[in-house]
Write a protein that holds these residues in place. Sequence first.
Motif, mmCIF file in Angstrom:
data_model
loop_
_atom_site.group_PDB
_atom_site.id
_atom_site.type_symbol
_atom_site.label_atom_id
_atom_site.label_comp_id
_atom_site.label_asym_id
_atom_site.label_seq_id
_atom_site.Cartn_x
_atom_site.Cartn_y
_atom_site.Cartn_z
ATOM 1 N N LYS A 2 17.587 -34.150 17.327
ATOM 2 C CA LYS A 2 17.996 -35.124 16.328
ATOM 3 C C LYS A 2 18.005 -34.451 14.956
ATOM 4 N N VAL A 3 19.125 -34.581 14.275
ATOM 5 C CA VAL A 3 19.285 -34.012 12.938
ATOM 6 C C VAL A 3 19.612 -35.141 11.974
ATOM 7 N N ILE A 4 18.860 -35.233 10.905
ATOM 8 C CA ILE A 4 19.130 -36.249 9.889
ATOM 9 C C ILE A 4 19.564 -35.556 8.605
ATOM 10 N N VAL A 5 20.703 -35.984 8.102
ATOM 11 C CA VAL A 5 21.225 -35.499 6.833
ATOM 12 C C VAL A 5 21.027 -36.607 5.810
ATOM 13 N N ILE A 6 20.284 -36.318 4.767
ATOM 14 C CA ILE A 6 20.013 -37.321 3.738
ATOM 15 C C ILE A 6 20.992 -37.127 2.592
ATOM 16 N N GLY A 7 21.915 -38.066 2.456
ATOM 17 C CA GLY A 7 22.917 -37.988 1.406
ATOM 18 C C GLY A 7 24.324 -38.007 1.968
ATOM 19 N N GLY A 8 25.098 -39.022 1.600
ATOM 20 C CA GLY A 8 26.466 -39.158 2.098
ATOM 21 C C GLY A 8 27.496 -38.662 1.111
ATOM 22 N N HIS A 23 27.438 -28.117 17.665
ATOM 23 C CA HIS A 23 26.350 -28.488 18.578
ATOM 24 C C HIS A 23 26.574 -29.922 19.073
ATOM 25 N N PRO A 24 27.515 -30.111 19.978
ATOM 26 C CA PRO A 24 27.864 -31.464 20.439
ATOM 27 C C PRO A 24 26.719 -32.205 21.110
ATOM 28 N N ASP A 25 25.679 -31.476 21.518
ATOM 29 C CA ASP A 25 24.542 -32.134 22.154
ATOM 30 C C ASP A 25 23.533 -32.665 21.129
ATOM 31 N N TYR A 26 23.714 -32.323 19.863
ATOM 32 C CA TYR A 26 22.817 -32.810 18.810
ATOM 33 C C TYR A 26 23.192 -34.241 18.428
ATOM 34 N N GLN A 27 22.198 -35.026 18.033
ATOM 35 C CA GLN A 27 22.430 -36.349 17.467
ATOM 36 C C GLN A 27 22.337 -36.227 15.952
ATOM 37 N N VAL A 28 23.471 -36.261 15.293
ATOM 38 C CA VAL A 28 23.514 -36.053 13.840
ATOM 39 C C VAL A 28 23.722 -37.385 13.131
ATOM 40 N N THR A 29 22.837 -37.678 12.188
ATOM 41 C CA THR A 29 22.901 -38.947 11.458
ATOM 42 C C THR A 29 22.893 -38.683 9.965
ATOM 43 N N ILE A 30 23.788 -39.351 9.236
ATOM 44 C CA ILE A 30 23.795 -39.306 7.775
ATOM 45 C C ILE A 30 23.165 -40.584 7.242
ATOM 46 N N LEU A 31 22.188 -40.444 6.364
ATOM 47 C CA LEU A 31 21.593 -41.594 5.681
ATOM 48 C C LEU A 31 22.048 -41.586 4.225
ATOM 49 N N GLU A 32 22.703 -42.632 3.786
ATOM 50 C CA GLU A 32 23.188 -42.732 2.416
ATOM 51 C C GLU A 32 22.524 -43.936 1.744
ATOM 52 N N LYS A 33 21.961 -43.719 0.556
ATOM 53 C CA LYS A 33 21.184 -44.771 -0.109
ATOM 54 C C LYS A 33 22.047 -45.928 -0.618
ATOM 55 N N VAL A 126 29.207 -38.249 14.525
ATOM 56 C CA VAL A 126 28.199 -38.369 13.470
ATOM 57 C C VAL A 126 27.956 -39.841 13.165
ATOM 58 N N THR A 127 26.703 -40.245 13.203
ATOM 59 C CA THR A 127 26.333 -41.625 12.861
ATOM 60 C C THR A 127 26.119 -41.724 11.355
#
Length: 401
Positions: A2-8, A23-33, A126-127
Motif C-alpha cells: 500500500k502506497v499513500i501519496v499525500i497531496g493531489g 507496479h500494478p500490484d501496488y495499491q496507490v492512493t492519493i489523499l488531497e486535503k 490510482v484511488t
Amino acid sequence: MKVIVIGGGAAGFFAAINIAEKHPDYQVTILEKSNKLLSKVKVSGGGRCNVTNARTKPSELVPFYPRGNKKLHPLFKTFTTSDMVDWLNQRGVETKAEDDQRMFPITDDSQTIIDCFLKEAKKHGVTIIQNEALTKLEQQNDRWLVHTKATTYEAGKVIVATGSSTATWKVLQELGLELTPLVPSLFTFNIKDPRLQDLQGISFNQALVKVTGTKLEESGPLLITHWGLSGPAVLKLSSRGAYELADKNYRFDVIINFTGALKPDEIRKHIQEYAEANPKRKVINYPLFELPKRFWERMVDHCGIGAKTPFMELSKKHMNKLVEELGQGRYAVDGKSTFKEEFVTAGGIKLSEVDLSTFECKRFPNLYLVGEVLDIDALTGGFNFQACWSAGWVVSETFEI
C-alpha cells in the motif's frame, strides 16, 4: 504494498501515476486535503499550463533554481525536460516551445494536462480521496500510519507532496525533520506611483529591473498591473531575492530601464538622431524604443514636455529628464502581491534530510518527500513543475518490485 501519496497536486499525481504503472500490484492512493485536484496546474501560465522548459541539459537547468541548484544536477540527468515531453507525447499530449523556451500543451489549455493525469490515474487504478487533510504521521515498525481528520490509513510507503502547506511542514517537524525558514517567492511588486496610474495591462517586451542597494537585477518582459509591476522580470527578481527582500519587509526602491539594456548615452543618442531626422514631429505623438504609446505619452507629460513640442525644440533639461525616466526610472515598492493558486515558497524541509537519488528520508525509511515541500524552488518558466516531474519519476524508479 500500500502506497499513500499525500497531496493531489503536480508532484503527487505524477509520482502516483508512475508508481501505479510500474507496479500494478501496488495499491496507490492519493489523499488531497481540499476538493480541488491539480489546482496549480490549472492556473499555471495564465491557464495554459507552463508544463516545462525547452532547455534540456542539467547544466542549463540548475541556474534557474535559487534554492537546490547544483544538488539537482543528478536529478535532471535521470529525468529531464525532454523526458517529460516524451512522457506526455506517449500519452497523446503534444507540446510546443515558445520563443522564451517555456513549453505549453499545443492546445494552450491547462485542462489538457489535467485530463491526461486524471485519465492515467484511472487507467492504472490510482484511488483518489478528497477532503482528507493530514494531521499526523506515525511510524510503526515497518509501516506508516497516516492520520487525517476523518480516519487513519496504513501504508508501507508514504510520499508527501503537499506543496506550500504550513500544516504539513508542522507535521514533518513533529517527526523531527528540519525546516529551512519559509518566505514567499514569485511575487509582484506593489507600487503606487502617478507615473503608472491607470496604465494597467501595458507590457514591455524587455526591461531591466534593479533593486537599489543590492546586487539584485533581472531582465525580461514587464507588465504594469492594478497594484504595480509584474511579469517575468519582476517574478524572477522576487525569486532570486526572496530572503533579501523579506529582510527589507518588502519596502525598497527599484530602478527600471524600460528600453531594455540601452545605456543613458545610447538612449540620448537615439532620441537626438530621431530629432535630427524628424525635427517637426511632436514628441508626444511618436513613441521611441518600441514603447507602448500610452506609456510614452505619460512619460513625455511627466517630464514637462508640452503636447505641441516638436523634437527640434526639446530642451537639454527635458532631454535629461526623459533619458532618466526611460533608462533609470526610480520607483518605490511598498509590499508584495501573491496569487494564492500560484503561490511558491522559498524554504521547506532541508535537502540534507533526504537522499536526492531516491527522495527517501534518511532517518525515516519508506517516507519520501517530493515537490515544494522540500527546500526547492525555481524561477518562473516551467522549472518548478519540472522539479516535480523529475522527483516523482525518481521515486517511482526506486521502489522495489
